[in-house]
Design an enzyme around this catalytic site. Structure first.
Site, PDB file in Angstrom:
ATOM      1  N   ASP A  32     -19.143   3.438 -13.675  1.00 39.28           N
ATOM      2  CA  ASP A  32     -18.601   2.755 -14.858  1.00 39.28           C
ATOM      3  C   ASP A  32     -19.547   2.793 -16.066  1.00 39.28           C
ATOM      4  O   ASP A  32     -19.173   2.309 -17.136  1.00 39.28           O
ATOM      5  CB  ASP A  32     -18.275   1.291 -14.515  1.00 39.28           C
ATOM      6  N   CYS A  91      -0.409   7.239  -8.300  1.00 43.24           N
ATOM      7  CA  CYS A  91      -1.326   7.565  -7.209  1.00 43.24           C
ATOM      8  C   CYS A  91      -0.531   7.787  -5.933  1.00 43.24           C
ATOM      9  O   CYS A  91       0.076   6.864  -5.429  1.00 43.24           O
ATOM     10  CB  CYS A  91      -2.292   6.425  -6.942  1.00 43.24           C
ATOM     11  N   ARG A 119      -5.502   9.400  -4.662  1.00 39.99           N
ATOM     12  CA  ARG A 119      -6.306   8.312  -5.251  1.00 39.99           C
ATOM     13  C   ARG A 119      -5.716   7.004  -4.785  1.00 39.99           C
ATOM     14  O   ARG A 119      -4.952   6.339  -5.447  1.00 39.99           O
ATOM     15  CB  ARG A 119      -6.348   8.340  -6.764  1.00 39.99           C
ATOM     16  N   LYS A 149     -15.523  -8.656 -15.473  1.00 38.48           N
ATOM     17  CA  LYS A 149     -14.123  -8.371 -15.154  1.00 38.48           C
ATOM     18  C   LYS A 149     -13.947  -8.137 -13.651  1.00 38.48           C
ATOM     19  O   LYS A 149     -13.031  -8.700 -13.034  1.00 38.48           O
ATOM     20  CB  LYS A 149     -13.664  -7.112 -15.909  1.00 38.48           C
TER      21      LYS A 149
HETATM   22  C1  UD1 Z   1     -13.824  -0.584  -8.382  1.00 36.48           C
HETATM   23  C2  UD1 Z   1     -13.994  -1.121  -9.777  1.00 36.48           C
HETATM   24  C3  UD1 Z   1     -14.099   0.026 -10.778  1.00 36.48           C
HETATM   25  C4  UD1 Z   1     -15.203   0.992 -10.346  1.00 36.48           C
HETATM   26  C5  UD1 Z   1     -15.037   1.417  -8.890  1.00 36.48           C
HETATM   27  C6  UD1 Z   1     -16.204   2.243  -8.382  1.00 36.48           C
HETATM   28  C7  UD1 Z   1     -12.805  -3.230  -9.690  1.00 36.48           C
HETATM   29  C8  UD1 Z   1     -11.636  -4.024 -10.106  1.00 36.48           C
HETATM   30  N1  UD1 Z   1     -12.835  -1.950 -10.088  1.00 36.48           N
HETATM   31  O1  UD1 Z   1     -12.605   0.150  -8.332  1.00 36.48           O
HETATM   32  O2  UD1 Z   1     -14.406  -0.525 -12.061  1.00 36.48           O
HETATM   33  O3  UD1 Z   1     -15.150   2.146 -11.148  1.00 36.48           O
HETATM   34  O4  UD1 Z   1     -14.920   0.248  -8.046  1.00 36.48           O
HETATM   35  O5  UD1 Z   1     -17.387   1.538  -8.520  1.00 36.48           O
HETATM   36  O6  UD1 Z   1     -13.713  -3.736  -9.060  1.00 36.48           O
HETATM   37  N2  UD1 Z   1     -10.818   5.387  -2.167  1.00 36.48           N
HETATM   38  C9  UD1 Z   1     -10.065   5.958  -1.169  1.00 36.48           C
HETATM   39  N3  UD1 Z   1      -9.199   5.166  -0.453  1.00 36.48           N
HETATM   40  C10 UD1 Z   1      -9.072   3.820  -0.707  1.00 36.48           C
HETATM   41  C11 UD1 Z   1      -9.848   3.245  -1.723  1.00 36.48           C
HETATM   42  C12 UD1 Z   1     -10.714   4.052  -2.438  1.00 36.48           C
HETATM   43  O7  UD1 Z   1     -10.154   7.157  -0.923  1.00 36.48           O
HETATM   44  O8  UD1 Z   1      -8.277   3.162  -0.026  1.00 36.48           O
HETATM   45  C13 UD1 Z   1     -11.739   6.229  -2.953  1.00 36.48           C
HETATM   46  C14 UD1 Z   1     -11.393   6.279  -4.432  1.00 36.48           C
HETATM   47  O9  UD1 Z   1     -10.427   7.254  -4.710  1.00 36.48           O
HETATM   48  C15 UD1 Z   1     -12.736   6.581  -5.045  1.00 36.48           C
HETATM   49  C16 UD1 Z   1     -13.724   5.844  -4.126  1.00 36.48           C
HETATM   50  O10 UD1 Z   1     -13.031   5.635  -2.912  1.00 36.48           O
HETATM   51  O11 UD1 Z   1     -13.009   7.951  -4.975  1.00 36.48           O
HETATM   52  C17 UD1 Z   1     -14.217   4.513  -4.658  1.00 36.48           C
HETATM   53  O12 UD1 Z   1     -13.109   3.743  -5.086  1.00 36.48           O
HETATM   54  P1  UD1 Z   1     -13.129   2.156  -5.044  1.00 36.48           P
HETATM   55  O13 UD1 Z   1     -14.507   1.652  -4.789  1.00 36.48           O
HETATM   56  O14 UD1 Z   1     -12.058   1.700  -4.140  1.00 36.48           O
HETATM   57  O15 UD1 Z   1     -12.722   1.790  -6.522  1.00 36.48           O
HETATM   58  P2  UD1 Z   1     -11.936   0.513  -6.943  1.00 36.48           P
HETATM   59  O16 UD1 Z   1     -12.227  -0.581  -5.971  1.00 36.48           O
HETATM   60  O17 UD1 Z   1     -10.520   0.868  -7.230  1.00 36.48           O
END
Ligand code: UD1
Length: 434
Positions: A317, A127, A132, A32
């Protein structure tokens, strides 16, 4: 909390009769988290992008709707094989109703602003920016020359003269953030250097696809990626990698059923750290030839301490699914969640099934019990739902899992796969009172 299905007063559930004799073979589907960014690459070219091994999932359907809304025509050739072609841009907007269903909708932001100089994407539901958030995506785009504003719950990104290469230091490792900016950088003018990148196999898969389209990228799979922008990209044909999270989920399932479930199309090389943890517990994942594994386990499993961390370490995950496993391993195990806050909602549901788990701060303390007992539980998020399904399969009696739409977001044909190995599982809809 309750997600309504079709009608305002219904909720969908799965009912599982536990402790059946599961054996046979399960084939792992396409990932996915690779499919979603790979689909978004269709926005970067006028030529067709053909994707194979695309899983049939709710999140993939949401991304299809979103791309169609923008103007991509999408044709299914056969099972898992789709052609994506951007014909005419109808709209450079990702509407709230789609983004709200799936946070990964944010993945259209980078490609749209890079290619068309404008994008309007709803802020992911619930969010606040800064908590988040997608703040790191936005900061990186600003550094590349985009003007970002937030208007009426929408992110508006403008770069009428195109994006410019820049050096970007992600303050925190972000998977979709790395992917979004990678897709923006391939069409930016000049060189972009990305530091503190996510190293997940799904990021590498995206880079591979972009390179086939004509992009210049170096360093994917390490924390520093260098991209030299090009003027245009071409179409290509690409096969999505297998889903390491689905694979890890079914490896746990097999271990719970004495290793009687063989796994096909298993991405062994992406799961090194998970295999190490399984080994500590007393479970071996043994390759059986090409892409196939069999699971062997000690009779008496051992408790373990797990901490989630970005790839190549233990994935957040798979945390919930391991918690189900550890809930019946004698002794005290711990799981510390370092990536997301509030990702322990499955704990109280597992406790309803008779587990003995307490949370303190970001650590769950799991005291193994002899067995779980069926009950009614909620699927609280995608991976938590998988944990509930595993729990229902090993629990004594019937387990009813409500709000299973979460499961459909990320597990392809899960009931069929489980029924094929002997599970007794049925889906139903229940009316609920207001
Ligand atoms: C992706 C995965 C998800 C997985 C996650 C962590 C996809 C579609 N989803 O989610 O299944 O659980 O990686 O491995 O690939 N953060 C910030 N600012 C931002 C972006 C993120 O503070 O702009 C923080 C988030 O709140 C979190 C951490 O960084 O605490 C990691 O998040 P992130 O790696 O971005 O998760 P996703 O990409 O949304």
């Amino acid at each position: 909390m309750v997600k309504l299905v079709e009608e305002i007063n219904t909720v969908e559930y799965l009912e599982i009769e536990g402790q059946k004799d599961l054996k046979g073979e399960i084939e792992i589907s396409g990932a996915k988290n690779s499919a979603l960014p790979n689909m978004a690459t269709a926005l970067l070219t006028d030529e067709p992008v053909i994707l194979n091994n695309l899983p049939d999932l709710l999140d993939v359907k949401t991304m299809i709707k979103l791309l169609e809304h923008i103007g991509v025509s999408i044709n299914k050739i056969n099972e898992g094989k789709y052609i994506f072609k951007l014909d005419n841009v109808n709209s450079l907007e990702a509407p709230y109703e789609l983004v709200n269903r799936m946070r990964a909708s944010i993945l259209v932001l980078g490609p749209m602003v890079a290619r068309f100089g404008y994008a309007k994407v709803a802020l992911p539901g619930g969010c606040a920016i800064g908590t988040r958030p997608v703040d790191l995506h936005l900061k990186a785009l600003e550094k590349m020359g985009a003007e970002i504003s937030l208007e009426h719950g929408y992110i508006i990104a403008r770069a009428p003269k195109g994006l410019k290469g820049a050096e970007i230091n992600f303050e925190k490792i972000t998977v979709t953030g790395t992917e979004n900016i990678l897709m923006a950088a391939v069409l930016a003018e000049g060189t972009t250097i990305l530091n503190n990148c996510a190293m997940e196999p799904e990021v590498v898969d995206l880079a591979k696809l972009l390179k086939k389209m004509g992009a210049y990228i170096e360093g994917e799979g390490s924390s520093r990626i260098v991209v030299r922008g090009v003027k245009r990209l071409k179409g290509t044909n690409h096969t999505i990698i297998p889903d390491r999270i689905e694979a890890g989920t079914f490896a746990v399932l097999s271990a719970l059923f004495d290793g009687n479930i063989r796994l096909k199309n298993y991405p062994y090389k992406y799961l090194d750290f998970v295999h190490q943890k399984l080994k500590e517990i007393g479970i071996d994942v043994i390759p059986l030839g090409k892409d196939e594994v069999v699971i062997r386990r000690d009779k008496q499993l051992k408790p373990v301490d797990i901490e989630t961390k970005e790839y190549p370490y233990f994935p957040t995950d798979l945390q919930a699914q391991f918690m189900t496993l550890l809930s019946i391993v004698d002794g005290l195990s711990t799981i510390t969640e370092n990536i997301f806050e509030n990702r322990f909602m499955h704990v109280q549901e597992l406790d309803r099934l008779g587990a003995n788990i307490k949370v303190k701060g970001k650590t769950a303390f799991i005291k193994g019990v002899k067995k779980l007992k069926g009950a009614e539980v909620q699927a609280t998020d995608l991976r938590a739902s998988a944990a509930m399904v595993l729990a229902g399969l090993i629990a004594e009696g019937k387990t009813k899992i409500y709000n299973v739409y979460h499961l459909d977001r990320g597990y392809e044909r899960i009931e069929e796969k489980l029924k094929n190995i002997g599970a007794v599982i049925k889906r139903g809809v229940e009316f609920i009172e207001d």
